[in-house]
Design an enzyme around this catalytic site. Structure first.
Site, PDB file in Angstrom:
ATOM      1  CB  SER A 136      -0.870  -0.020   1.266  1.00 29.92           C
ATOM      2  OG  SER A 136      -1.395   1.251   1.547  1.00 29.92           O
ATOM      3  CE1 TYR A 149      -5.275  -1.558   4.528  1.00 25.75           C
ATOM      4  CE2 TYR A 149      -3.874   0.361   4.147  1.00 25.75           C
ATOM      5  CZ  TYR A 149      -4.597  -0.716   3.664  1.00 25.75           C
ATOM      6  OH  TYR A 149      -4.625  -0.961   2.306  1.00 25.75           O
TER       7      TYR A 149
HETATM    8  P1  NAP Z   1     -12.142  -4.910  -1.389  1.00 28.66           P
HETATM    9  O1  NAP Z   1     -12.842  -4.424  -2.610  1.00 28.66           O
HETATM   10  O2  NAP Z   1     -12.751  -4.667  -0.055  1.00 28.66           O
HETATM   11  O3  NAP Z   1     -11.833  -6.483  -1.567  1.00 28.66           O
HETATM   12  C1  NAP Z   1     -11.219  -7.208  -0.540  1.00 28.66           C
HETATM   13  C2  NAP Z   1     -11.183  -8.684  -0.903  1.00 28.66           C
HETATM   14  O4  NAP Z   1     -10.579  -9.419   0.170  1.00 28.66           O
HETATM   15  C3  NAP Z   1     -12.574  -9.260  -1.107  1.00 28.66           C
HETATM   16  O5  NAP Z   1     -12.515 -10.280  -2.078  1.00 28.66           O
HETATM   17  C4  NAP Z   1     -12.881  -9.850   0.267  1.00 28.66           C
HETATM   18  O6  NAP Z   1     -13.902 -10.816   0.174  1.00 28.66           O
HETATM   19  C5  NAP Z   1     -11.503 -10.412   0.635  1.00 28.66           C
HETATM   20  N1  NAP Z   1     -11.304 -10.624   2.074  1.00 28.66           N
HETATM   21  C6  NAP Z   1     -11.447  -9.728   3.078  1.00 28.66           C
HETATM   22  N2  NAP Z   1     -11.218 -10.309   4.263  1.00 28.66           N
HETATM   23  C7  NAP Z   1     -10.922 -11.608   4.004  1.00 28.66           C
HETATM   24  C8  NAP Z   1     -10.603 -12.724   4.819  1.00 28.66           C
HETATM   25  N3  NAP Z   1     -10.584 -12.655   6.166  1.00 28.66           N
HETATM   26  N4  NAP Z   1     -10.339 -13.914   4.219  1.00 28.66           N
HETATM   27  C9  NAP Z   1     -10.378 -14.025   2.868  1.00 28.66           C
HETATM   28  N5  NAP Z   1     -10.684 -13.003   2.044  1.00 28.66           N
HETATM   29  C10 NAP Z   1     -10.963 -11.809   2.617  1.00 28.66           C
HETATM   30  O7  NAP Z   1     -10.673  -4.274  -1.286  1.00 28.66           O
HETATM   31  P2  NAP Z   1      -9.627  -3.763  -2.406  1.00 28.66           P
HETATM   32  O8  NAP Z   1      -9.665  -2.274  -2.406  1.00 28.66           O
HETATM   33  O9  NAP Z   1      -9.782  -4.505  -3.667  1.00 28.66           O
HETATM   34  O10 NAP Z   1      -8.263  -4.162  -1.666  1.00 28.66           O
HETATM   35  C11 NAP Z   1      -7.556  -5.323  -1.987  1.00 28.66           C
HETATM   36  C12 NAP Z   1      -6.167  -5.223  -1.369  1.00 28.66           C
HETATM   37  O11 NAP Z   1      -5.516  -4.053  -1.863  1.00 28.66           O
HETATM   38  C13 NAP Z   1      -6.154  -5.084   0.148  1.00 28.66           C
HETATM   39  O12 NAP Z   1      -5.058  -5.810   0.673  1.00 28.66           O
HETATM   40  C14 NAP Z   1      -5.949  -3.597   0.375  1.00 28.66           C
HETATM   41  O13 NAP Z   1      -5.341  -3.329   1.599  1.00 28.66           O
HETATM   42  C15 NAP Z   1      -5.032  -3.277  -0.781  1.00 28.66           C
HETATM   43  N6  NAP Z   1      -5.022  -1.860  -1.167  1.00 28.66           N
HETATM   44  C16 NAP Z   1      -6.138  -1.256  -1.656  1.00 28.66           C
HETATM   45  C17 NAP Z   1      -6.057   0.080  -2.030  1.00 28.66           C
HETATM   46  C18 NAP Z   1      -7.237   0.813  -2.583  1.00 28.66           C
HETATM   47  O14 NAP Z   1      -7.130   2.031  -2.787  1.00 28.66           O
HETATM   48  N7  NAP Z   1      -8.346   0.164  -2.853  1.00 28.66           N
HETATM   49  C19 NAP Z   1      -4.877   0.791  -1.889  1.00 28.66           C
HETATM   50  C20 NAP Z   1      -3.766   0.138  -1.373  1.00 28.66           C
HETATM   51  C21 NAP Z   1      -3.846  -1.193  -1.019  1.00 28.66           C
HETATM   52  P3  NAP Z   1     -14.823 -11.235   1.463  1.00 28.66           P
HETATM   53  O15 NAP Z   1     -15.179  -9.969   2.170  1.00 28.66           O
HETATM   54  O16 NAP Z   1     -15.974 -11.973   0.878  1.00 28.66           O
HETATM   55  O17 NAP Z   1     -13.962 -12.142   2.277  1.00 28.66           O
END
Ligand code: NAP
Length: 253
Positions: A136, A149
């Site tokens: 991140s 986080y």
């Molecule tokens: P998102 O849309 O909320 O998707 C998160 C995914 O992780 C979903 O498939 C969710 O499915 C799964 N998940 C959550 N908790 C889980 C658990 N305990 N076991 C298994 N699966 C789990 O989030 P996103 O924005 O795509 O983020 C994905 C990754 O990118 C994360 O690591 C986040 O920290 C990182 N990131 C995101 C951003 C951003 O701007 N969006 C920036 C930097 C880093 P379920 O809820 O059904 O389990």
């Protein structure tokens, strides 16, 4: 040259592949001819991808073991892990609820580690593989209200380097993608606030927020032979945000 970036027929597990960044990566790899398995907690969201899936909560080590065993039982190997699953909760550091801290570390650190460990064991046994973690902006700098986080994402960068060093001898490359501001369920409510949106746009040299598809190119690179001599790196895909800032200085043109 095209073969260098090919992921055709690779067995690719996208942990956290039901929504957002993971889903975009999973769909792109499916289109590119990979054998994609998505995992997450919510069965309906997984089924809606139309891809092969495993229900798995990475906060539970037994579920991780079962998930990886099932994939290997069906496909005989595992070439690529995308360790995408992650959660967040924003609150002041001095009163941050302990149970939320535990939840974040259980998923973003412990869960990601145990998933890498389970998949890494398979890759060691088969003579190689690729692990791509998701770091991140918080691996590089901090934004207020997200101390746990940030701690977890700093740890992801350190874990990426540590596993890369330890597993290079097994022909396993471990790298991380660090996304900038990408619009997903994780932060949708944030970007709906006009003030926050304007603040982010001003700080992103590319002049726009990211979408999950912005991460696909680097994901293909890190999963393919094109990156075979690269390991332990964190690649920022952030529209230039961590590179620096534009500012109101008037320069001659
Ligand atoms: P998102 O849309 O909320 O998707 C998160 C995914 O992780 C979903 O498939 C969710 O499915 C799964 N998940 C959550 N908790 C889980 C658990 N305990 N076991 C298994 N699966 C789990 O989030 P996103 O924005 O795509 O983020 C994905 C990754 O990118 C994360 O690591 C986040 O920290 C990182 N990131 C995101 C951003 C951003 O701007 N969006 C920036 C930097 C880093 P379920 O809820 O059904 O389990």
């Amino acid at each position: 040259m095209q073969d260098l970036f090919s992921v055709r027929d690779k067995v690719v597990h996208v942990c956290g592949g039901s929504r957002g960044i993971g889903r975009a990566i999973a769909m792109a790899f499916h289109e590119a001819g990979a054998r994609v398995i998505v995992s997450a907690r919510n069965r309906e969201a997984l089924a809606a991808t139309g891809l092969e899936f495993e229900v798995c909560d990475i906060a539970d080590s037994a579920q991780i073991r079962r998930c990886v065993d099932n994939i290997v039982a069906r496909h005989g190997r595992l070439d690529v892990l995308f360790n995408v699953a992650g959660i967040n909760y924003r609150h002041a550091a001095e009163t941050y609820p302990e149970e939320r801290l535990d939840d974040i570390l259980a998923v973003n650190l412990r869960g990601n580690y145990l998933m890498a460990q389970a998949c890494g064991r398979v890759m060691i046994g088969q003579g190689g593989g690729k692990i791509i973690n998701v770091a991140s902006l918080h691996s590089h700098f901090s934004l207020a209200g997200m101390a746990p986080y940030g701690a977890s994402k700093g740890a992801i960068a350190a874990m990426t380097r540590a596993l890369a060093v330890e597993w290079a001898r097994y022909n396993i490359q471990v790298n991380a993608i660090a996304p900038g501001f990408i619009q997903t369920d994780l932060n949708r409510a944030l970007w709906e606030q006009e003030e926050i949106r304007r603040w982010a746009l001003e700080r992103t040299p590319a002049g726009r927020l990211g979408v999950p598809e912005d991460l696909v190119g680097v994901a293909i690179f890190l999963a393919s032979a094109a990156s075979d001599y690269m390991t332990g790196q964190v690649l920022y895909v952030d529209g230039g945000l961590t590179a620096g800032q534009t500012w109101p200085l008037k320069v001659p043109r």
